[in-house]
Design an enzyme around this catalytic site. Structure first.
Site, mmCIF file in Angstrom:
data_model
loop_
_atom_site.group_PDB
_atom_site.id
_atom_site.type_symbol
_atom_site.label_atom_id
_atom_site.label_comp_id
_atom_site.label_asym_id
_atom_site.label_seq_id
_atom_site.Cartn_x
_atom_site.Cartn_y
_atom_site.Cartn_z
ATOM 1 N N SER A 40 42.207 69.228 56.907
ATOM 2 C CA SER A 40 42.328 67.778 56.846
ATOM 3 C C SER A 40 41.042 67.199 56.288
ATOM 4 C CB SER A 40 42.569 67.197 58.243
ATOM 5 O OG SER A 40 42.468 65.783 58.239
ATOM 6 N N TYR A 76 40.602 66.440 66.849
ATOM 7 C CA TYR A 76 41.320 66.889 65.657
ATOM 8 C C TYR A 76 40.349 67.202 64.523
ATOM 9 C CZ TYR A 76 44.744 66.728 61.818
ATOM 10 O OH TYR A 76 45.523 67.014 60.724
#
Length: 260
Positions: free
Chosen positions: A143, A156
């Protein structure tokens, strides 16, 4: 474009929906035999059935990537029943939102168990076999949050940074055996995970245009990524067209990370 992927055996985790499903569809469309893995077996079965109904080849297995013993058993089975694995794509991931100081122990542990340990278990099991054969490609879907801080995404973001670093280190260690390891880092992508973060129309606007209060720029290309955009990047890195590319992080975010 013919990427020369036809006939390759590919394993995709997190294949039931979102980016994982798009990766499975795209690689199947290029002629790969796809082994699709996910914990959500009901949705996985639907995705696999749709791929096969379209005249492509896919088979699904339920798997919890947090279970290292289960990973080893399944990879043994795939290797025996379907032949050598040519490509592994690590997509399985979870998102727990919250300020860092408000995250629970369970939030943190679950995020790292899936997003980091799952990548490690899968890559270790498959990478060991690839290195022995002297060929293969491993792609981890990370990501852009792994390189640019995001509000309420500490767990995350940290997990994605860790999985990217692991994949690059793995690529260094396996380079001499002919195995390539790369990362694809999406930004905001039109998936159930992203839509689950939105509470109203302002969230869509802030994603595209940016939010000063969240210290976040928008997306310079002024659109969300489609899961197929990410899948196309994965397919390139899986192919021999990327035969001299390893330890690379390909960002697919419309410029949202400003090249970071």
């Amino acid at each position: 474009m013919d990427l020369g992927l036809a006939g390759k055996n590919v394993v995709v985790t997190g294949a039931a929906q979102g980016i994982g499903a798009a990766v499975s569809w795209t690689l199947a469309a290029h002629g790969c035999r796809v082994v699709a893995l996910d914990y959500n077996v009901d949705q996985l079965d639907k995705t696999v059935a749709a791929i096969n109904d379209a005249g492509r080849t896919a088979i699904g297995y339920q798997l919890d990537v947090r279970d290292s013993a289960a990973v080893e058993r399944l990879i043994d089975r795939v290797d025996t029943e379907f032949g050598p694995i040519d490509v592994l794509v690590n997509v399985a991931g979870v998102l727990r939102l919250g300020r860092a100081i408000d995250l629970t122990d369970e939030d943190w542990a679950t995020t790292f168990d899936v997003n980091v340990s799952g990548v490690f278990y899968m890559s270790r099991a498959v990478g060991r076999r690839m290195s022995a054969r002297g060929r293969g490609a491993i792609i981890t879907v990370g990501s852009n949050a792994g390189s640019v801080p995001r509000m309420k995404m500490a767990a995350y973001a940290a997990s994605k940074a860790a999985s990217a670093a692991f994949t690059k280190n793995l690529g260094l260690e396996l380079a001499s055996t002919g195995v390539r390891c790369n990362v694809v880092s999406p930004g905001s992508t039109d998936t159930p995970m992203l839509r689950g973060m939105w509470t109203d129309d302002s969230c869509v606007r802030d994603t595209l245009e940016g939010s000063l209060s969240a210290h976040r720029v928008g997306i310079p290309l002024r659109k969300l990524a489609d899961p197929s955009d990410v899948a196309d990047a994965v397919a390139f890195l899986a192919s021999d067209r990327a035969g001299h590319v390893t330890m690379h992080d390909l960002c697919v975010d419309g410029g949202a990370a400003l090249g970071a």
